[in-house]
Design an enzyme around this catalytic site. Sequence first.
Site, mmCIF file in Angstrom:
data_model
loop_
_atom_site.group_PDB
_atom_site.id
_atom_site.type_symbol
_atom_site.label_atom_id
_atom_site.label_comp_id
_atom_site.label_asym_id
_atom_site.label_seq_id
_atom_site.Cartn_x
_atom_site.Cartn_y
_atom_site.Cartn_z
ATOM 1 N N ASP A 84 0.847 -1.205 0.000
ATOM 2 C CA ASP A 84 0.000 0.000 0.000
ATOM 3 C C ASP A 84 0.876 1.246 0.000
ATOM 4 O O ASP A 84 2.020 1.217 0.454
ATOM 5 C CB ASP A 84 -0.912 -0.019 1.235
ATOM 6 C CG ASP A 84 -2.165 0.819 1.034
ATOM 7 O OD1 ASP A 84 -2.332 1.422 -0.045
ATOM 8 O OD2 ASP A 84 -2.985 0.877 1.969
ATOM 9 N N HIS A 107 -10.553 -1.430 -6.801
ATOM 10 C CA HIS A 107 -10.350 -0.331 -5.845
ATOM 11 C C HIS A 107 -9.505 0.803 -6.419
ATOM 12 O O HIS A 107 -9.867 1.977 -6.296
ATOM 13 C CB HIS A 107 -9.729 -0.884 -4.564
ATOM 14 C CG HIS A 107 -9.387 0.146 -3.542
ATOM 15 N ND1 HIS A 107 -10.308 1.039 -3.043
ATOM 16 C CD2 HIS A 107 -8.213 0.425 -2.914
ATOM 17 C CE1 HIS A 107 -9.710 1.825 -2.160
ATOM 18 N NE2 HIS A 107 -8.449 1.483 -2.059
HETATM 19 C C1 HEM Z 1 -9.172 -0.726 4.774
HETATM 20 C C2 HEM Z 1 -9.415 0.061 3.742
HETATM 21 C C3 HEM Z 1 -8.509 0.161 2.551
HETATM 22 C C4 HEM Z 1 -7.622 -0.735 2.044
HETATM 23 C C5 HEM Z 1 -7.331 -2.153 2.528
HETATM 24 C C6 HEM Z 1 -6.997 -0.109 0.904
HETATM 25 C C7 HEM Z 1 -6.012 -0.710 0.125
HETATM 26 C C8 HEM Z 1 -5.415 -0.122 -0.957
HETATM 27 C C9 HEM Z 1 -4.403 -0.733 -1.757
HETATM 28 C C10 HEM Z 1 -3.822 -2.124 -1.526
HETATM 29 C C11 HEM Z 1 -4.059 0.135 -2.732
HETATM 30 C C12 HEM Z 1 -3.036 -0.089 -3.844
HETATM 31 C C13 HEM Z 1 -1.688 0.426 -3.499
HETATM 32 C C14 HEM Z 1 -1.439 1.840 -3.901
HETATM 33 O O1 HEM Z 1 -1.699 2.239 -5.041
HETATM 34 O O2 HEM Z 1 -0.985 2.588 -3.045
HETATM 35 C C15 HEM Z 1 -4.859 1.319 -2.544
HETATM 36 C C16 HEM Z 1 -4.804 2.446 -3.327
HETATM 37 C C17 HEM Z 1 -5.642 3.552 -3.172
HETATM 38 N N1 HEM Z 1 -6.644 3.692 -2.250
HETATM 39 FE FE1 HEM Z 1 -7.122 2.394 -0.808
HETATM 40 N N2 HEM Z 1 -7.518 1.135 0.744
HETATM 41 C C18 HEM Z 1 -8.440 1.350 1.724
HETATM 42 C C19 HEM Z 1 -9.192 2.482 1.921
HETATM 43 C C20 HEM Z 1 -9.257 3.539 1.055
HETATM 44 C C21 HEM Z 1 -10.166 4.655 1.176
HETATM 45 C C22 HEM Z 1 -11.204 4.834 2.291
HETATM 46 C C23 HEM Z 1 -9.920 5.486 0.127
HETATM 47 C C24 HEM Z 1 -10.601 6.777 -0.241
HETATM 48 C C25 HEM Z 1 -11.875 6.994 -0.075
HETATM 49 C C26 HEM Z 1 -8.836 4.902 -0.637
HETATM 50 C C27 HEM Z 1 -8.260 5.467 -1.745
HETATM 51 C C28 HEM Z 1 -7.214 4.926 -2.450
HETATM 52 C C29 HEM Z 1 -6.540 5.610 -3.528
HETATM 53 C C30 HEM Z 1 -6.840 7.002 -4.048
HETATM 54 C C31 HEM Z 1 -5.559 4.740 -3.978
HETATM 55 C C32 HEM Z 1 -4.555 5.004 -5.096
HETATM 56 C C33 HEM Z 1 -5.141 4.752 -6.444
HETATM 57 C C34 HEM Z 1 -4.140 5.111 -7.525
HETATM 58 O O3 HEM Z 1 -3.550 6.178 -7.434
HETATM 59 O O4 HEM Z 1 -3.978 4.319 -8.441
HETATM 60 N N3 HEM Z 1 -8.467 3.724 -0.051
HETATM 61 N N4 HEM Z 1 -5.690 1.140 -1.463
#
Ligand code: HEM
Length: 504
Positions: free
Chosen positions: A228, A367
């Site tokens: 992440d 996601h």
């Molecule tokens: C327990 C809750 C969550 C988990 C397990 C999770 C997990 C992840 C993972 C594994 C990634 C991919 C790694 C990365 O690109 O950094 C990611 C990316 C991302 N997550 Fe989450 N996330 C969670 C909650 C959230 C929430 C609440 C939001 C916003 C409302 C969010 C927004 C994003 C964004 C904006 C990215 C990057 C997308 C990109 O730039 O390609 N995440 N998340």
Amino acid sequence: MKLNTLAQVISFGLCAQIVSVAGLNEARSLERRKTSILFNPQGLPQLPGLQEATNASRQVGLNLDDVQGDILIGMRKLFERFFFFGILNAPDFKAKLKTEILPLVTSTMQVIANETDTMLNIAFSQTGLVALNITGPTNDLNDAVFAKGQAMDAFNLGDPNTTNWVPEFVGTNIHGVMLLASDTEASINTTLADLQSKLGNSITEIYSLRTAMRPNENRGHEHFGFLDGISNPTVGGFQDPLPGQALVPTGEILVGETGDSVTRPEWAKDGSFLVFRQLKQLVPEFNKFLADNPINEPGLTPEQGSELLGARMVGRWKSGAPVFLSPKFDDPDLGKDPTRNNNFTFAEPGQNISDPTDQSGCPFSAHIRKTRPRADIGLPENVTSNHHIVRAGIPYGPEVTTDETSSNTTEIERGLAFVAYQSNIANGFQFLQHFWANNPKFVHQGVGFDPIIGANASAERPVNGLDPTNTTRNFTLTTDFVVSRGGEYFFSPSISAIANTLSV
Ligand code: HEM
Ligand SMILES: *[C@@H]1O[C@H](CO)[C@@H](O)[C@H](O)[C@H]1NC(C)=O
Ligand SMILES: *[C@@H]1O[C@H](CO)[C@@H](O)[C@H](O)[C@H]1NC(C)=O
Ligand SMILES: *[C@@H]1O[C@H](CO)[C@@H](O)[C@H](O)[C@H]1NC(C)=O
Ligand SMILES: *[C@@H]1O[C@H](CO)[C@@H](O)[C@H](O)[C@H]1NC(C)=O
Ligand SMILES: *[C@@H]1O[C@H](CO)[C@@H](O)[C@H](O)[C@H]1NC(C)=O
Ligand SMILES: *[C@@H]1O[C@H](CO)[C@@H](O)[C@H](O)[C@H]1NC(C)=O
Ligand SMILES: *[C@@H]1O[C@H](CO)[C@@H](O)[C@H](O)[C@H]1NC(C)=O
Ligand SMILES: *[C@@H]1O[C@H](CO)[C@@H](O)[C@H](O)[C@H]1NC(C)=O
Ligand SMILES: *[C@@H]1O[C@H](CO)[C@@H](O)[C@H](O)[C@H]1NC(C)=O
Ligand SMILES: *[C@@H]1O[C@H](CO)[C@@H](O)[C@H](O)[C@H]1NC(C)=O
Ligand SMILES: *[C@@H]1O[C@H](CO)[C@@H](O)[C@H](O)[C@H]1NC(C)=O
Ligand SMILES: *[C@@H]1O[C@H](CO)[C@@H](O)[C@H](O)[C@H]1NC(C)=O
């Protein structure tokens, strides 16, 4: 020999000596460490070095001596404590904010220069600003979502109500949060104990959350197992964007900078809104869902089919490799290469982003595609979208126990202490959660919810496009693998605002 700036100190190669930071921080004397308190997982962009950061300050006027340290550094903290407090005696607190807290508040430059053992940041809720008498039209931060507080936003975010919330987050009692981060928890504890004794009865502890990076080979990975913090936007001048990394106007993250179109009080400049959410993750339940629904693709074992399903739900494999670039198997070399692991738009040749049935590369519901649609909503992204956030969260809770694995049931709470920074909550976190993750029609009719964070008030969630062999095969998720335990909206002011406005 007189050393005026940090850069000069460095260029003379004098490490581990007392240095004073120019300007605002002149009064502070901080010992330079030899190592960073942060851990940079392979696969994440490197933070800028001191020279690069100094250049940013000089050349693009990004005042990294004044921006609190957590805002731009992303998901690299080893240990962090979130200390939520109420103000009991405002005049007393203000005085101590100036004399006891301010000297320890850590700037971005100080973090980069390894000038602290424990990074301290502080941020205030709307009721906290009121308690400090920062009120009236001239002090209005003009963020309606912030002003109401997160509990009032629960329904809008897809939380069923506040029954699953940590009780202390319900209402608007929390006035502020102190974030303490270090490479050891002992160092955090010492700093916090010292602060608490100095603050005495001027504040009261309302709630506190201990968090840490996961151990060993899981460092940098959230509890479902995925690396992440790979893809965070950067702002002009902070660092050269890596391929695929969003370069957004500074004002999309920092209030009062170019790109922030809202009228703000002068003192709010270079602050940022901090969204905190305690997001519980049901890891054994998530793993059972994957085990029960492997993608049946020729050449894949059921275990590999389960891995593929999980990867398509996130949009990345556990290593961080994007499914768009590696559709069938994980590719750890790709995952750990920050020059390649973010280098895609979803619109490369072979993929038709206008065709809702073409999800061979990456599901529209994944996601990372829901929360950052890249070319799906048009390029260049920093012109077509102002919906970027800097994520700075960290896992909390222990590793899954053997008991939990064998029963497929969570017994001990664990999850993500989610932190997001943006200049506008309605365009940032709230938009991503409400209009994208929770909206089954985004980015096309029939896409379904974000299977990781999409929420339908705890009711079932259709999620489509996950099976690359048959994109008409639909899933209906009946378990929320991520459960909101609530949180609060805060404003993380500049250090000069703490000195000149909030503590006077
Ligand atoms: C327990 C809750 C969550 C988990 C397990 C999770 C997990 C992840 C993972 C594994 C990634 C991919 C790694 C990365 O690109 O950094 C990611 C990316 C991302 N997550 Fe989450 N996330 C969670 C909650 C959230 C929430 C609440 C939001 C916003 C409302 C969010 C927004 C994003 C964004 C904006 C990215 C990057 C997308 C990109 O730039 O390609 N995440 N998340
Ligand atoms: C801070 O420490 C890291 C190692 O942890 C090192 O790579 C970096 O050069 C140091 N920065 C400065 C400015 O000394
Ligand atoms: C800093 O700026 C100077 C001159 O503008 C340039 O030569 C140097 O390469 C820059 N250093 C970094 C690390 O960006
Ligand atoms: C609050 O601030 C106003 C001016 O902004 C001032 O007149 C008033 O005395 C302050 N109240 C307290 C309790 O400090
Ligand atoms: C909150 O939502 C849950 C799930 O929908 C429901 O069971 C519960 O009765 C609701 N509680 C209140 C107080 O509305
Ligand atoms: C830090 O303090 C917490 C309680 O506030 C305690 O549970 C933990 O064991 C302490 N950690 C260390 C390393 O002392
Ligand atoms: C948008 O991003 C491009 C490429 O990353 C960059 O050259 C440009 O300066 C950015 N524009 C703004 C307004 O930040
Ligand atoms: C990024 O991807 C493009 C093709 O989409 C390719 O031409 C370029 O070489 C890649 N960059 C890196 C650093 O791999
Ligand atoms: C892409 O998909 C849309 C919608 O299905 C279709 O109208 C268009 O012709 C497709 N474009 C190409 C190049 O196949
Ligand atoms: C846990 O889930 C797996 C996969 O569905 C199943 O094989 C196993 O029997 C379950 N264990 C229990 C105790 O239900
Ligand atoms: C899957 O969902 C889509 C969009 O809601 C719908 O058009 C399609 O008919 C569904 N497929 C099946 C097999 O039910
Ligand atoms: C959300 O859940 C409700 C049941 O409470 C259901 O009727 C509705 O169809 C779900 N929303 C979507 C978009 O599927
Ligand atoms: C695709 O999935 C749908 C819905 O589950 C099913 O009716 C259909 O037979 C599947 N097609 C293939 C080729 O397996």
